[in-house]
Design an enzyme around this catalytic site. Structure first.
Site, short mmCIF file in Angstrom:
data_model
loop_
_atom_site.label_atom_id
_atom_site.label_comp_id
_atom_site.label_asym_id
_atom_site.label_seq_id
_atom_site.Cartn_x
_atom_site.Cartn_y
_atom_site.Cartn_z
N SER A 82 0.81 -1.21 -0.17
CA SER A 82 -0.07 -0.05 -0.14
C SER A 82 1.02 1.24 -0.02
CB SER A 82 -1.00 0.02 1.33
OG SER A 82 -1.41 1.26 1.52
N TYR B 273 -2.43 0.73 10.45
CA TYR B 273 -2.36 0.27 9.21
C TYR B 273 -0.91 0.41 8.43
CZ TYR B 273 -3.79 -0.74 4.18
OH TYR B 273 -4.24 -1.08 2.94
#
Length: 239
Positions: A142, A155
């Site tokens: 990501s 995250y």
């Protein structure tokens, strides 16, 4: 020219395959006569519409954060297909809050699914690929794995970890004929955002169809090249 015939007959394992990036990548790969092994905790909900051209499709319930579940997933796959050519680690989850206001259980869950899940799948399938001296592993990271984003502490921590793990896998497996790539997308218009507020404007995000095409391109590179990392962002960059 891209030689998609390279994919015909290949056995490709995809985690997080019931939705989003994993599902769309599997759907497109089906067009090239692949053997698809699709793993997810909610695999019974997966629609096989559009998968008619696949050589075969196996749906397997797996919890990537649980070692016994991953081990059984691996063993059942090898028992059925004999060998695995590609692993795409696409399972992931995210809960967003400032670090000071975040829930420790949410943090643990993201580390378990995003980082530990990638570790476990890479551990079992990677050893198999090393023994057969051939294989590719694609880890879906990501933009949060290379960028500090406020409100994304857990995250980011999990995805920074996935990128670090990927780089170590590259160093350990490259000489054994196993090539590992990190796919680092910016915001993707997928079901990942369904329960997240506030969210960026989804109209400005990368479509899952476009990202899946980039993933497939990585699988058909010439034999004399390996792409270690690729960053794919929306036209406006980080949203």
């Amino acid at each position: 020219m891209f030689d998609f015939e390279k994919l015909r007959g290949k056995t490709i394992v995809i985690t997080g395959a019931s939705r989003g990036i994993g599902y769309e990548t599997a759907r497109q790969l089906a067009n090239f006569g692949t053997n698809l092994v699709l793993g997810s905790r909610n695999i019974t909900n997966l629609s096989l519409e559009g998968f008619e051209r696949a050589s075969s499709v196996s749906l397997v319930e797996v919890d990537v954060s649980d070692e016994d579940s991953v081990k059984n997933f691996f063993q059942d796959t090898v028992e059925k297909y004999g060998s695995v050519d590609v692993l795409i680690n696409s399972a992931g989850t995210g809960v967003f809050a400032s670090i000071l206001e975040s829930d420790t259980q949410d943090f643990d869950m993201m580390i378990s699914v995003n980082l530990k899940g990638t570790y476990l799948c890479s551990k079992y399938f990677g050893k198999h690929m090393m023994e057969q001296k051939n294989g590719r592993i694609l880890n879906i990271v990501s933009i949060a794995g290379i960028t500090a984003i406020p409100g994304c502490g857990g995250y980011c921590a999990s995805k920074f970890g996935v990128l670090g793990l990927t780089r170590v896998l590259q160093a350990e497996l490259r000489s054994h004929g196993v090539y590992v790539s990190a796919v680092i997308p910016g915001a993707v218009n997928s079901k990942f955002w369904d329960n997240i507020e506030p969210k960026p404007d989804i109209r400005k995000m990368i479509s899952v169809e476009t990202l899946a095409k980039h993933i497939i391109y990585l699988l058909i590179q010439p034999e004399d090249a390996s792409i270690d990392e690729v960053v794919i962002t929306p036209p406006l960059g980080i949203l």
